[in-house]
Design an enzyme around this catalytic site. Structure first.
Site, short mmCIF file in Angstrom:
data_model
loop_
_atom_site.label_atom_id
_atom_site.label_comp_id
_atom_site.label_asym_id
_atom_site.label_seq_id
_atom_site.Cartn_x
_atom_site.Cartn_y
_atom_site.Cartn_z
N GLU A 176 0.83 -1.21 0.00
CA GLU A 176 0.00 0.00 0.00
C GLU A 176 0.86 1.26 0.00
OE1 GLU A 176 0.60 -2.08 2.32
OE2 GLU A 176 0.30 -1.32 4.35
N CYS A 281 16.36 -6.38 0.89
CA CYS A 281 16.44 -7.55 1.78
C CYS A 281 17.79 -8.22 1.64
CB CYS A 281 15.34 -8.55 1.47
SG CYS A 281 15.56 -9.34 -0.11
#
Ligand code: NAD
Length: 496
Positions: A176, A281
């Protein structure tokens, strides 16, 4: 104000929700669009459309499926600059990095176009006299994907192309925080020929994710994001009987041996720690300096100082803003805790000034030495431009140190010794291993992996492993009689 639509059954529709969230440019705080927190009814409508579309999509010939992805890769190439501009505006990374984000997803689209050679079963002739056994790799049905903010192009492209190429239908739930470039990629996928209902998009937060986990018509969920949310998704969706794969948080260590090419090692370490503001990541966030390499800290700090911190649209930028004001506050408070916990602050990025972008969520490159387990800066994933330096006396000690960390996403070693590198690759318990390669994300001929707390589920998110994840193996054992007399004439063996 642009309101991001949902995609349900091939139609872009406005959500009926009363809850909207701003999509904000992290370099300027400009509101770019609003994204809906979709209702449960809208999620259910997307799943129903996907379920209905599965009936015909699963029978669609391999070549027809593959050709869609041939077209999609071409469309993505043609729109690369425009896609990167949208990605940088909503996510903050540099335009070059945004193109890299899209390109790594494009490689998966290219791989999806090879589905004809990937989704093939096995065949054994004469497992008994006149009996053959073979496998079919059949699609599962409706699959869903939940993606993080840090690679809003690559990670959605890890998921829906491979799932759909395998004959599944899909419901995608983008982050989002930056759903705009994902929306553009889905528009291109429709243009490439994905039929109505085969790909659907819903937006939202926990409520939407929980509905996807619980929905009885969803067969499999792919998740990429933090360990906290991924563990929740894994447990909740597994309990609902789904196949689940979760790629999660990280604390990636590099070992720097004193025989490494110093210039190359320090350059690569600097880029891998601070590029994309540490919001990868696979960012290298801990460097274990072995022996004499501990003398290289001043040069490492000098290199980090030269990095340009600015908006991703500014030429020459190395380090863009963090995704949100709250992410910036979180990173700054972790730096404070690092000082309070007794680590040595070699370079402090908290007061960085960025001309022309004084509202941006900037934190400059930050380096701590003397870092130890038990300090918050070591125990937590910072997800910002903060590099922790640790000292070790030997390669064995460095390997043991890394293996004692709960996470196992990525790691790298810098050395000119083949023997040291080989020992490292054999003994380290981490999914992605780089040898003089700082961010060893595999190309889609292989699969992304991950060990220990960085991953739940046994199959990777793209490459050959995801074909296994997105298909169910059916094993057929068959006997065909060619002599009616042998069955007493009861079986019709005529081949017509
Ligand atoms: P996040 O976990 O906050 O969000 C991921 C997704 O989960 C989003 O779509 C979000 O809407 C949803 N979500 C957030 N809170 C939720 C809740 N309480 N319940 C249900 N759903 C929820 O992750 P992020 O901040 O967007 O991304 C950064 C994280 O992702 C880092 O931890 C990073 O290491 C990890 N990551 C891992 C990989 C990998 O391959 N291992 C790749 C990229 C990012």
């Amino acid at each position: 104000m642009q309101r991001i639509p949902l995609l349900i059954n091939g139609e872009w529709v406005q959500s009926q929700t009363t809850q909207w969230r701003d999509v904000i440019n992290p370099a300027t705080q400009q509101v770019l669009a609003q994204v809906p927190m979709a209702t449960v009814e809208e999620v259910d409508a997307a799943v129903a459309a996907a379920r209905q579309a599965f009936a015909s999509w699963k029978r669609t010939p391999i070549g027809t499926r593959a050709r869609i992805f041939l077209r999609l890769q071409q469309l993505i190439r043609e729109h690369m600059k425009a896609l990167a501009a949208v990605l940088t505006a909503e996510q903050g990374k540099t335009l070059a990095d945004a193109e890299g984000d899209i390109f790594r997803g494009l490689e998966v689209v290219e791989h999806a176009a090879n589905i004809g050679t990937l989704q093939m079963g096995e065949f054994a002739e004469n497992v008994a006299g006149g009996v053959d056994t073979y496998t079919l790799m059949q699609p599962l049905g409706v699959c869903a994907g939940i993606t993080p903010f840090n690679f809003p192009a690559m990670i959605p492209l890890w998921m829906f192309p491979m799932a759909i190429a395998c004959g599944n239908t899909f419901v995608l739930k983008p982050s989002e925080q930056d759903p705009m470039v994902t929306t553009k990629l889905v528009e291109l996928a429709l243009e490439a020929g994905i039929p109505a209902g085969v790909l659907n998009v819903v937006h939202g937060g926990p409520e939407v994710v929980n509905r996807l986990c619980d929905h009885p018509d969803i067969k499999a969920i792919s998740f990429v994001g933090s360990s906290k949310v991924g563990t929740h998704v894994y447990q909740r969706a597994s309990l609902a009987g789904k196949r689940v794969q979760c790629m999660m948080g990280a604390k990636n260590h590099a070992i720097v041996l004193p025989d490494a090419n110093k210039e190359q090692a320090l350059n690569q370490l600097t880029g891998a720690a601070f590029g994309a503001a540490g919001q990868r990541c696979m960012a290298l966030t801990v460097a274990v300096l072995v022996g004499e390499a501990q003398q290289w800290i001043p040069e490492l700090v000098a290199k980090a100082r030269t990095l340009k911190v600015s908006a991703g649209t500014e030429p020459g930028t190395d380090v863009g803003p963090l995704i949100s004001c709250s992410a910036k506050e979180r990173v700054q408070s972790l730096i404070e805790r690092g000082v309070a916990d007794g680590a040595t602050l070699e370079l402090d990025g908290r007061q960085v000034q960025v001309a022309g972008f004084d509202q941006g969520n900037f934190v400059g490159p930050t380096i701590f030495s003397g870092v130890k387990p038990g300090m918050a800066i070591y125990d937590q994933e910072i997800f910002g431009p903060v590099l922790c330096l640790v000292a070790a006396d030997s390669l064995d000690e460095a390997i043991d140190f890394i293996n004692a960390n709960p996470n196992g996403n990525g790691t790298a070693i810098f050395t000119q010794s083949g023997a040291a590198a080989r020992k490292f690759q054999e003994e380290i318990d981490v999914g992605q291993v780089g040898i003089n390669v700082p961010i060893p994300v595999p190309v889609p001929l292989f699969s992304f992996t991950g060990s220990r707390a960085s991953k739940l589920g046994d199959l990777g998110p793209y490459g050959k492993q995801v074909v296994l994840f997105y298909t169910q193996t059916k094993t057929v054992t068959a006997r065909w009689f060619d002599d009616p007399a042998s069955t007493g004439g009861k079986v019709n063996t005529t081949i017509s």
